[in-house]
Design a protein around this motif. Structure first.
Motif, PDB file in Angstrom:
ATOM      1  N   HIS A 131       0.814  -1.221   0.000  1.00  0.00           N
ATOM      2  CA  HIS A 131       0.000   0.000   0.000  1.00  0.00           C
ATOM      3  C   HIS A 131       0.844   1.266   0.000  1.00  0.00           C
ATOM      4  O   HIS A 131       0.447   2.268  -0.593  1.00  0.00           O
ATOM      5  N   THR A 132       1.995   1.245   0.657  1.00  0.00           N
ATOM      6  CA  THR A 132       2.860   2.425   0.678  1.00  0.00           C
ATOM      7  C   THR A 132       3.292   2.785  -0.736  1.00  0.00           C
ATOM      8  O   THR A 132       3.175   3.938  -1.156  1.00  0.00           O
ATOM      9  N   ALA A 133       3.779   1.813  -1.483  1.00  0.00           N
ATOM     10  CA  ALA A 133       4.205   2.070  -2.859  1.00  0.00           C
ATOM     11  C   ALA A 133       3.028   2.464  -3.734  1.00  0.00           C
ATOM     12  O   ALA A 133       3.158   3.331  -4.600  1.00  0.00           O
ATOM     13  N   GLN A 134       1.877   1.870  -3.510  1.00  0.00           N
ATOM     14  CA  GLN A 134       0.709   2.185  -4.336  1.00  0.00           C
ATOM     15  C   GLN A 134       0.303   3.647  -4.208  1.00  0.00           C
ATOM     16  O   GLN A 134      -0.210   4.237  -5.162  1.00  0.00           O
ATOM     17  N   GLN A 135       0.547   4.246  -3.056  1.00  0.00           N
ATOM     18  CA  GLN A 135       0.238   5.671  -2.905  1.00  0.00           C
ATOM     19  C   GLN A 135       1.070   6.502  -3.884  1.00  0.00           C
ATOM     20  O   GLN A 135       0.570   7.445  -4.498  1.00  0.00           O
ATOM     21  N   LEU A 136       2.333   6.153  -4.027  1.00  0.00           N
ATOM     22  CA  LEU A 136       3.186   6.826  -5.005  1.00  0.00           C
ATOM     23  C   LEU A 136       2.744   6.491  -6.418  1.00  0.00           C
ATOM     24  O   LEU A 136       2.559   7.376  -7.249  1.00  0.00           O
ATOM     25  N   TYR A 137       2.559   5.222  -6.707  1.00  0.00           N
ATOM     26  CA  TYR A 137       2.238   4.795  -8.064  1.00  0.00           C
ATOM     27  C   TYR A 137       0.944   5.417  -8.558  1.00  0.00           C
ATOM     28  O   TYR A 137       0.834   5.775  -9.737  1.00  0.00           O
ATOM     29  N   ASP A 138      -0.031   5.569  -7.682  1.00  0.00           N
ATOM     30  CA  ASP A 138      -1.298   6.168  -8.089  1.00  0.00           C
ATOM     31  C   ASP A 138      -1.141   7.651  -8.446  1.00  0.00           C
ATOM     32  O   ASP A 138      -1.970   8.205  -9.166  1.00  0.00           O
ATOM     33  N   ARG A 139      -0.066   8.283  -7.968  1.00  0.00           N
ATOM     34  CA  ARG A 139       0.188   9.689  -8.320  1.00  0.00           C
ATOM     35  C   ARG A 139       0.938   9.829  -9.638  1.00  0.00           C
ATOM     36  O   ARG A 139       0.813  10.850 -10.312  1.00  0.00           O
ATOM     37  N   VAL A 140       1.748   8.839 -10.014  1.00  0.00           N
ATOM     38  CA  VAL A 140       2.628   8.994 -11.174  1.00  0.00           C
ATOM     39  C   VAL A 140       2.215   8.156 -12.386  1.00  0.00           C
ATOM     40  O   VAL A 140       2.842   8.254 -13.438  1.00  0.00           O
ATOM     41  N   ALA A 141       1.174   7.343 -12.250  1.00  0.00           N
ATOM     42  CA  ALA A 141       0.743   6.486 -13.359  1.00  0.00           C
ATOM     43  C   ALA A 141      -0.722   6.106 -13.139  1.00  0.00           C
ATOM     44  O   ALA A 141      -1.324   6.477 -12.133  1.00  0.00           O
ATOM     45  N   GLU A 142      -1.249   5.367 -14.083  1.00  0.00           N
ATOM     46  CA  GLU A 142      -2.616   4.868 -13.927  1.00  0.00           C
ATOM     47  C   GLU A 142      -2.592   3.357 -13.848  1.00  0.00           C
ATOM     48  O   GLU A 142      -1.735   2.701 -14.434  1.00  0.00           O
ATOM     49  N   ARG A 143      -3.527   2.803 -13.112  1.00  0.00           N
ATOM     50  CA  ARG A 143      -3.612   1.339 -13.001  1.00  0.00           C
ATOM     51  C   ARG A 143      -4.118   0.767 -14.315  1.00  0.00           C
ATOM     52  O   ARG A 143      -4.990   1.322 -14.958  1.00  0.00           O
ATOM     53  N   SER A 144      -3.565  -0.375 -14.675  1.00  0.00           N
ATOM     54  CA  SER A 144      -3.934  -0.977 -15.959  1.00  0.00           C
ATOM     55  C   SER A 144      -5.152  -1.881 -15.854  1.00  0.00           C
ATOM     56  O   SER A 144      -5.786  -2.159 -16.850  1.00  0.00           O
ATOM     57  N   GLY A 145      -5.431  -2.367 -14.673  1.00  0.00           N
ATOM     58  CA  GLY A 145      -6.561  -3.270 -14.503  1.00  0.00           C
ATOM     59  C   GLY A 145      -6.236  -4.727 -14.741  1.00  0.00           C
ATOM     60  O   GLY A 145      -7.074  -5.595 -14.546  1.00  0.00           O
TER      61      GLY A 145
END
Length: 153
Positions: A131-145
């Protein structure tokens, strides 16, 4: 972000500082102790970063002369594009540097190298519990699904 942060390609003399980051990254994903990567894999991974024929690259984040983060990425072909795509395979920062922009700076540098290579996209994956990394990733990219499946032999 630390004021003195420098993101750059790894050089051979970084090995002694890179290794604890690599080990920390692998331990985070359960590859330590009896499930640790073999020393041969670590050695070969390091050597690939300096082999011009390999598509694998290493970036390091340095602050005040100490490595505080690593990013490993590779280019590969795809059946849905002419240009190679970029896979950000490994991203890790020391715990004390988390939340200070080091991971974002590493990702930005991977983006820049991908742009220079003419790559249409950069992608990566993380564990659903990270979850910690996902907070960053959600700011710099979009989830692919996409859901990742694997079979280990």
């Amino acid at each position: 972000m630390p004021a003195s942060l420098l993101v750059r390609h790894a050089v051979r003399s970084d090995y002694e500082q890179w290794l604890p980051l690599w080990d920390g990254y692998n331990a985070f994903y359960g590859r330590s102790g009896p499930t640790a990567l073999s020393p041969e894999i670590t050695r070969m991974t390091w050597l690939r970063f300096f082999d011009a024929y390999e598509p694998v690259h290493a970036l390091v984040a340095e602050s005040d002369g100490r490595l505080v983060g690593i990013a490993h990425y590779l280019f590969h072909r795809s059946t849905i594009a002419i240009e190679p795509v970029c896979y950000l395979q490994d991203l890790f920062t020391v715990e004390a540097a988390r939340g200070q922009g080091v991971g974002g700076a590493l990702i930005s540098e991977v983006y820049e190298h991908a742009r220079q290579a003419g790559t249409p996209r950069v992608y990566w994956q993380t564990h659903e519990t990270n979850h910690t990394a996902q907070q960053l990733y959600d700011r710099v990219a979009e989830r692919s699904g996409f859901i990742v499946y694997r079979k280990v032999f």
